[in-house]
Design an enzyme around this catalytic site. Structure first.
Site, mmCIF file in Angstrom:
data_model
loop_
_atom_site.group_PDB
_atom_site.id
_atom_site.type_symbol
_atom_site.label_atom_id
_atom_site.label_comp_id
_atom_site.label_asym_id
_atom_site.label_seq_id
_atom_site.Cartn_x
_atom_site.Cartn_y
_atom_site.Cartn_z
ATOM 1 N N ASN A 32 0.872 -1.171 0.000
ATOM 2 C CA ASN A 32 0.000 0.000 0.000
ATOM 3 C C ASN A 32 0.911 1.222 0.000
ATOM 4 O O ASN A 32 1.435 1.620 1.038
ATOM 5 C CB ASN A 32 -0.915 -0.022 1.227
ATOM 6 C CG ASN A 32 -1.896 1.137 1.256
ATOM 7 O OD1 ASN A 32 -1.824 2.057 0.440
ATOM 8 N ND2 ASN A 32 -2.818 1.113 2.194
ATOM 9 N N ARG A 117 -2.590 -2.105 -3.543
ATOM 10 C CA ARG A 117 -3.794 -1.289 -3.371
ATOM 11 C C ARG A 117 -3.705 -0.099 -4.329
ATOM 12 O O ARG A 117 -2.721 0.644 -4.323
ATOM 13 C CB ARG A 117 -3.901 -0.774 -1.938
ATOM 14 C CG ARG A 117 -5.137 0.097 -1.736
ATOM 15 C CD ARG A 117 -5.040 0.936 -0.499
ATOM 16 N NE ARG A 117 -6.229 1.776 -0.339
ATOM 17 C CZ ARG A 117 -6.218 2.948 0.284
ATOM 18 N NH1 ARG A 117 -5.112 3.430 0.805
ATOM 19 N NH2 ARG A 117 -7.331 3.642 0.397
ATOM 20 N N HIS A 206 -12.699 3.004 -0.309
ATOM 21 C CA HIS A 206 -12.687 2.020 0.776
ATOM 22 C C HIS A 206 -13.388 0.721 0.348
ATOM 23 O O HIS A 206 -13.842 -0.062 1.187
ATOM 24 C CB HIS A 206 -13.383 2.542 2.050
ATOM 25 C CG HIS A 206 -12.697 3.696 2.699
ATOM 26 N ND1 HIS A 206 -13.388 4.669 3.396
ATOM 27 C CD2 HIS A 206 -11.399 4.055 2.759
ATOM 28 C CE1 HIS A 206 -12.545 5.567 3.863
ATOM 29 N NE2 HIS A 206 -11.320 5.215 3.487
ATOM 30 N N ARG A 267 -11.478 15.919 6.679
ATOM 31 C CA ARG A 267 -12.272 16.230 5.489
ATOM 32 C C ARG A 267 -13.695 16.593 5.889
ATOM 33 O O ARG A 267 -14.265 16.020 6.808
ATOM 34 C CB ARG A 267 -12.300 15.035 4.533
ATOM 35 C CG ARG A 267 -10.940 14.628 4.013
ATOM 36 C CD ARG A 267 -11.039 13.398 3.128
ATOM 37 N NE ARG A 267 -9.814 12.624 3.182
ATOM 38 C CZ ARG A 267 -9.731 11.324 2.947
ATOM 39 N NH1 ARG A 267 -10.820 10.630 2.646
ATOM 40 N NH2 ARG A 267 -8.578 10.702 3.018
ATOM 41 N N GLU A 410 -8.074 -5.146 5.115
ATOM 42 C CA GLU A 410 -7.911 -4.843 3.700
ATOM 43 C C GLU A 410 -6.738 -5.599 3.089
ATOM 44 O O GLU A 410 -6.790 -6.003 1.923
ATOM 45 C CB GLU A 410 -7.735 -3.336 3.515
ATOM 46 C CG GLU A 410 -8.988 -2.543 3.877
ATOM 47 C CD GLU A 410 -8.762 -1.049 3.870
ATOM 48 O OE1 GLU A 410 -9.077 -0.414 2.841
ATOM 49 O OE2 GLU A 410 -8.278 -0.517 4.881
#
Length: 424
Positions: A32, A117, A206, A267, A410
């Protein structure tokens, strides 16, 4: 004179596939790659076990750090390196050295693939994909809609391909799980020609986590994914919700970029688009300044100065009104999405909380569900307070809809998808 005979030709032929399967490489390295970091895990897909994991951070700085944890034979002692790591090539070289020190080097014949990823796959990539020049070019073409993520993902891919050009490299896309959304959910109500010309639509992110958690939630309920409708709440520093019907995503909160939707650590989530024009006119802010405001100076940190939910809860307990407001805004948005996705699905079997906040912040789970009893939702205070790394139900037995805490994984999901692709 005695003679020794081997297995008959028929028996030898029958045993050959078994031997081949036993000897087939089964390890997958998951990478990742961020703009200044590389997270990695090495997994053995014969049993799903982790062999090693680690992180290289602050790439390009004098104070770079590599933390490597071998997990063979139950060990968890972390080794650390400090010093400059100038680029991703140097970072992966250092990772390869650490793995080799544990007998897990990248030159191992047991390595079946490297899984990457990739944040944005657009509409083209709906499944894990073996990377070639054409795939690389398409990921690059998507940089304008993922400027913070795809360039870093590309760096990691190209570096890994240079290290092992003979090995399958697989891209697993954050957006892929959401490509099953109907057009009614994916389309923005703007001019169609303009939207199509500039690839403007809801993609969602996601997705690897939402796919994994929705399936694990079905397993927790003792059902197949096709039988279950789940609202998944991935609540970390980045946060997103999804409505999953029978194993397929039908709506999600993030949109063209990871900015839309829930309130996040830094965010804003949903905001009136006219805020942008207003700030341009009255505050003389540039597009880049507004981008920074909404992505890095908003959300929880914008509301109260902290994006760590643990610190926010501590401040609330101490009577801090700004922290309390930030928490209330965060939870209010969560409730809105739970209700909206309940309406989208029509029938809900479970609401699943995952990721750092979702898995660990019991007050967030309780506050998000409180008041939704008429929808069949409730939280058992005792069950909700328990800390565990295992998937679990935190709703009372009488609740019509299960409330679950399902730790996401993940890396395991990327490894599974990569291995399934290369092993046929």
């Amino acid at each position: 004179m005695s003679t020794t005979t081997g297995p008959s030709p028929d028996r030898a032929a029958a045993e050959a596939p078994d031997r081949a399967a036993a000897e087939a490489p089964s390890r997958v390295l998951v990478l990742n790659s961020g703009s200044s970091s590389v997270k990695y895990q090495l997994l053995d897909m014969s049993d799903g076990s982790r062999l090693a994991l680690g992180l290289v951070e602050r790439i390009g700085e004098e104070t770079s750090r590599l933390a490597h944890t071998p997990l063979l034979d139950g060990g968890r002692a972390t080794r650390e390196r400090f010093g400059p790591v100038p680029d991703h090539a140097a970072a992966l070289k250092a990772v390869a050295e650490e793995l080799a020190a544990d007998g897990l080097g990248l030159d191992s014949p047991e390595l079946a693939a490297i899984g990457h990823r990739v944040v944005h796959g657009g509409l083209r990539f709906t499944e894990p994909t073996v990377i070639d020049d054409e795939v690389l070019a398409e990921i690059e073409r998507l940089v304008p809609v993922a400027p913070l993520h795809n360039p870093a993902n590309l760096l990691g891919i190209r570096t890994a391909m240079a290290l092992r050009p003979d090995l399958p490299q697989v891209a697993v896309f954050d957006t892929a799980f959401h490509t099953t959304m109907p057009e009614a959910a994916a389309r923005y109500a703007i001019d169609v020609e303009t939207a199509d010309a500039h690839r403007i639509r809801r993609y969602g992110f996601h997705g690897t986590s939402h796919a994994y958690v929705s399936r694990e939630t079905a397993k927790l309920l003792g059902k197949e994914p096709e039988e279950v409708n789940v609202i998944v709440l991935h609540l970390g520093n980045g946060a997103s919700a999804s409505a999953v019907r029978g194993g397929r995503c039908v709506d999600t909160s993030m949109g063209l970029t990871p900015l839309e939707g829930l309130v996040m650590g830094t965010r804003s989530g949903d905001v009136d688009p006219a805020v942008t024009f207003h700030l341009m006119r009255v505050a003389d802010m540039s597009a880049d300044e507004i981008d920074t405001l909404l992505n890095k100076k908003s959300g929880l940190v914008g509301l109260c100065g902290d994006n760590d939910m643990r610190e926010i809860r501590r401040r609330i307990d101490a009577g801090d009104e700004r922290a309390a407001l930030a928490f209330d805004v965060y939870v209010h948005r969560l409730k809105k999405y739970i209700g909206a996705y309940y309406a989208v699905l029509g029938r809900v079997d479970a609401v699943a909380f995952t990721a750092g906040v979702g898995e660990n912040a019991a007050p967030v789970r309780e506050a998000a569900i409180t008041g939704l009893e008429e929808l069949g939702l409730a939280v058992d205070a005792g069950l909700n307070a328990v800390r565990s790394d295992e998937p679990r139900i935190v709703s009372p037995e009488y609740a019509r809809v299960a409330v679950a805490v399902v730790p996401t994984d993940e890396e395991l999901e990327i490894a599974r998808q990569s291995y399934a692709l290369v092993s046929g």
